[in-house]
Enzyme design. Structure first.
Site, PDB file in Angstrom:
ATOM      1  N   HIS A  42      54.714  49.335  83.635  1.00  0.00           N
ATOM      2  CA  HIS A  42      54.284  50.686  83.985  1.00  0.00           C
ATOM      3  C   HIS A  42      53.652  50.731  85.373  1.00  0.00           C
ATOM      4  O   HIS A  42      52.567  50.180  85.586  1.00  0.00           O
ATOM      5  CB  HIS A  42      53.290  51.178  82.924  1.00  0.00           C
ATOM      6  CG  HIS A  42      52.860  52.595  83.123  1.00  0.00           C
ATOM      7  ND1 HIS A  42      51.602  53.042  82.817  1.00  0.00           N
ATOM      8  CD2 HIS A  42      53.529  53.669  83.615  1.00  0.00           C
ATOM      9  CE1 HIS A  42      51.514  54.327  83.106  1.00  0.00           C
ATOM     10  NE2 HIS A  42      52.668  54.726  83.586  1.00  0.00           N
TER      11      HIS A  42
ATOM     12  N   GLU B  59      51.053  47.832  84.808  1.00  0.00           N
ATOM     13  CA  GLU B  59      50.689  47.351  83.480  1.00  0.00           C
ATOM     14  C   GLU B  59      51.909  46.676  82.858  1.00  0.00           C
ATOM     15  O   GLU B  59      53.008  47.222  82.902  1.00  0.00           O
ATOM     16  CB  GLU B  59      50.264  48.522  82.588  1.00  0.00           C
ATOM     17  CG  GLU B  59      48.976  49.175  83.033  1.00  0.00           C
ATOM     18  CD  GLU B  59      48.630  50.407  82.207  1.00  0.00           C
ATOM     19  OE1 GLU B  59      47.471  50.525  81.791  1.00  0.00           O
ATOM     20  OE2 GLU B  59      49.511  51.265  81.988  1.00  0.00           O
TER      21      GLU B  59
ATOM     22  N   ASN C 178      46.158  55.094  81.614  1.00  0.00           N
ATOM     23  CA  ASN C 178      46.231  56.512  81.257  1.00  0.00           C
ATOM     24  C   ASN C 178      45.261  56.872  80.132  1.00  0.00           C
ATOM     25  O   ASN C 178      44.791  58.009  80.054  1.00  0.00           O
ATOM     26  CB  ASN C 178      47.661  56.910  80.875  1.00  0.00           C
ATOM     27  CG  ASN C 178      48.497  57.225  82.110  1.00  0.00           C
ATOM     28  OD1 ASN C 178      47.955  57.403  83.199  1.00  0.00           O
ATOM     29  ND2 ASN C 178      49.795  57.272  81.939  1.00  0.00           N
TER      30      ASN C 178
HETATM   31  N1  LIG Z   1      55.814  60.609  87.950  1.00  0.00           N
HETATM   32  C1  LIG Z   1      54.833  59.760  87.661  1.00  0.00           C
HETATM   33  O1  LIG Z   1      53.716  59.875  88.194  1.00  0.00           O
HETATM   34  C2  LIG Z   1      55.076  58.631  86.683  1.00  0.00           C
HETATM   35  C3  LIG Z   1      54.183  57.535  86.687  1.00  0.00           C
HETATM   36  C4  LIG Z   1      54.430  56.454  85.837  1.00  0.00           C
HETATM   37  C5  LIG Z   1      55.519  56.481  84.973  1.00  0.00           C
HETATM   38  N2  LIG Z   1      56.367  57.563  84.971  1.00  0.00           N
HETATM   39  C6  LIG Z   1      57.525  57.532  84.052  1.00  0.00           C
HETATM   40  O2  LIG Z   1      58.682  57.156  84.818  1.00  0.00           O
HETATM   41  C7  LIG Z   1      59.832  57.771  84.256  1.00  0.00           C
HETATM   42  C8  LIG Z   1      60.535  58.599  85.329  1.00  0.00           C
HETATM   43  O3  LIG Z   1      59.650  59.578  85.826  1.00  0.00           O
HETATM   44  P1  LIG Z   1      59.897  60.319  87.228  1.00  0.00           P
HETATM   45  O4  LIG Z   1      58.632  61.026  87.540  1.00  0.00           O
HETATM   46  O5  LIG Z   1      60.467  59.355  88.210  1.00  0.00           O
HETATM   47  O6  LIG Z   1      61.029  61.379  86.790  1.00  0.00           O
HETATM   48  P2  LIG Z   1      62.108  62.127  87.708  1.00  0.00           P
HETATM   49  O7  LIG Z   1      62.474  63.360  86.972  1.00  0.00           O
HETATM   50  O8  LIG Z   1      61.654  62.226  89.125  1.00  0.00           O
HETATM   51  O9  LIG Z   1      63.376  61.127  87.686  1.00  0.00           O
HETATM   52  C9  LIG Z   1      64.103  60.830  86.538  1.00  0.00           C
HETATM   53  C10 LIG Z   1      65.534  60.465  86.949  1.00  0.00           C
HETATM   54  O10 LIG Z   1      66.212  59.965  85.792  1.00  0.00           O
HETATM   55  C11 LIG Z   1      67.552  60.456  85.811  1.00  0.00           C
HETATM   56  N3  LIG Z   1      68.043  60.404  84.434  1.00  0.00           N
HETATM   57  C12 LIG Z   1      67.734  61.209  83.387  1.00  0.00           C
HETATM   58  N4  LIG Z   1      68.377  60.785  82.278  1.00  0.00           N
HETATM   59  C13 LIG Z   1      69.095  59.695  82.630  1.00  0.00           C
HETATM   60  C14 LIG Z   1      69.944  58.789  81.916  1.00  0.00           C
HETATM   61  N5  LIG Z   1      70.176  58.942  80.604  1.00  0.00           N
HETATM   62  N6  LIG Z   1      70.514  57.767  82.595  1.00  0.00           N
HETATM   63  C15 LIG Z   1      70.287  57.602  83.920  1.00  0.00           C
HETATM   64  N7  LIG Z   1      69.484  58.417  84.645  1.00  0.00           N
HETATM   65  C16 LIG Z   1      68.889  59.445  84.001  1.00  0.00           C
HETATM   66  C17 LIG Z   1      67.441  61.861  86.395  1.00  0.00           C
HETATM   67  O11 LIG Z   1      68.676  62.282  86.929  1.00  0.00           O
HETATM   68  C18 LIG Z   1      66.354  61.652  87.464  1.00  0.00           C
HETATM   69  O12 LIG Z   1      66.914  61.302  88.720  1.00  0.00           O
HETATM   70  C19 LIG Z   1      59.336  58.572  83.043  1.00  0.00           C
HETATM   71  O13 LIG Z   1      59.454  57.770  81.889  1.00  0.00           O
HETATM   72  C20 LIG Z   1      57.877  58.834  83.373  1.00  0.00           C
HETATM   73  O14 LIG Z   1      57.098  59.054  82.236  1.00  0.00           O
HETATM   74  C21 LIG Z   1      56.173  58.632  85.822  1.00  0.00           C
END
Ligand SMILES: NC(=O)c1ccc[n+]([C@@H]2O[C@H](COP(=O)([O-])OP(=O)(O)OC[C@H]3O[C@@H](n4cnc5c(N)ncnc54)[C@H](O)[C@@H]3O)[C@@H](O)[C@H]2O)c1
Length: 324
Positions: free
Chosen positions: A138, A150, A188
């Site tokens: 994470h 993490e 978190n």
């Molecule tokens: N944004 C944050 O601050 C943050 C921090 C830590 C963890 N996360 C986690 O990271 C992950 C991504 O978050 P993000 O903010 O980058 O989201 P985001 O929406 O910016 O990006 C997600 C991407 O995944 C793609 N996607 C969706 N379904 C898919 C699939 N089945 N196969 C391949 N690609 C697919 C989408 O097209 C998109 O480009 C989530 O699990 C989120 O909880 C986010």
């Protein structure tokens, strides 16, 4: 090491940038091909900027950019892949389905890591043929600057895998902490003390958002206050994390989500990404109100109104800290 990053959104592109800078080769895939192209352009721009500022040599930046390999499909065959880092939509069914597919097309030795912020690692792994290959990894946004990750072994993760992954993370320039697979993991969960508490203060009208943020910066010494942080992360994302952690801890009253968030999310007040959250952004945004001048001790410049339990607790904490 050859790493496949799946999901080229905010997190995926940050993880890709971090990994190529550390010398790894990174395959980048996404369900939307355009996201991969945008992410590759973004990473190149970031590397260029680092070279421009002298934080990275020009040749190093060019080499790092060359190590980023765009994929046409996230489940393309990948012989040499040793580690997958998944950063797709925060949805259990979507993640499980993707990992099942990757189990089929990647070498049996490849480690499968999920960047989920709030889903139980154990539950994502439960949908796989070989749950012992899956582990949580994470990161925090923005990945290159937030130098910690993490490492979260699930109930059936292979013994020893957490230490191996933590070693890789450290060798790539980030700190790694191994934490239990509990709701919100460590960081978190700890963040609830800031975010959930700040929303409770707003419910009680203890102080305006600017004042709560200011207390967090001036008294707690944080880089940004809780409302500034929620606007940066996006309230749509934050509210899901708040709900999941509350549900995970069996509806603990201490973690009760604020009644303020669902309506704000429905209204599109997500923060920076929609132009308005707790603050307004963009060219039409008003200038921030000047903060009252601070003379002597910064802690004396803040006032907390309200009679609710959170307002009282905050006043006591400020008093204990030497504030008026
Ligand atoms: N944004 C944050 O601050 C943050 C921090 C830590 C963890 N996360 C986690 O990271 C992950 C991504 O978050 P993000 O903010 O980058 O989201 P985001 O929406 O910016 O990006 C997600 C991407 O995944 C793609 N996607 C969706 N379904 C898919 C699939 N089945 N196969 C391949 N690609 C697919 C989408 O097209 C998109 O480009 C989530 O699990 C989120 O909880 C986010």
């Amino acid at each position: 090491m050859r790493i496949r990053v799946v999901g080229a959104g905010v997190m995926g592109r940050g993880i890709a940038q971090w990994a190529v800078t550390a010398g790894h080769t990174v395959e980048l895939g996404d369900a939307r091909r355009e996201s991969v192209d945008e992410a590759v352009a973004f990473v190149r721009q970031m590397l260029d900027r680092a070279a421009g500022k002298g934080r990275l040599g020009r040749a190093e930046a060019d080499d790092a950019a060359r190590r980023l390999v765009p994929l046409d499909a996230p489940d393309a065959p990948g012989d040499g892949v040793e580690l997958v880092i998944e950063a797709v939509l925060e949805d259990l069914a979507v993640k499980t389905e993707l990992f099942r597919r990757l189990e089929e097309v990647l070498p049996a030795t490849a480690v499968l890591a999920t960047n989920t912020s709030s889903l139980p690692v154990t539950r994502i792994a439960a949908g796989l043929r070989e749950p012992e290959r899956l582990i949580g990894l994470h990161f925090f946004n923005p990945v290159p600057l937030m130098k910690v990750a993490e490492v979260i072994p699930g109930a059936r993760t292979r013994p020893g895998l957490a230490e191996e992954l933590a070693k890789t993370v450290r060798a790539s320039g980030h700190a790694a902490v191994t934490v239990a697979d509990t709701p919100g993991f460590l960081i978190n969960h700890a963040g609830r003390g800031l975010v959930t508490e700040a929303l409770a203060l707003l419910e009680e009208r203890a102080a305006p958002v600017e004042a709560v943020d200011r207390i967090a910066r001036d008294v707690l010494g944080l880089r940004m206050g809780p409302f500034e942080l929620m606007d940066l992360t996006g309230l749509d994302v934050t509210s899901k994390v708040i709900d999941t952690i509350w549900e995970g801890f069996r509806y603990s009253e201490r973690l009760r989500p604020s009644f303020l968030t669902p309506n704000r999310v429905a209204a599109g007040l997500h923060g920076r990404k929609t132009g308005e959250g707790f603050y307004r952004y963009g060219p039409d945004a008003p200038e921030p109100a000047p903060e009252p001048p601070v003379t002597g001790d910064a802690r004396r410049a803040v006032r907390v109104a309200g009679t609710g339990p959170h307002a009282r607790a905050l006043r006591e904490a400020l008093a204990a800290n030497g504030a008026a």
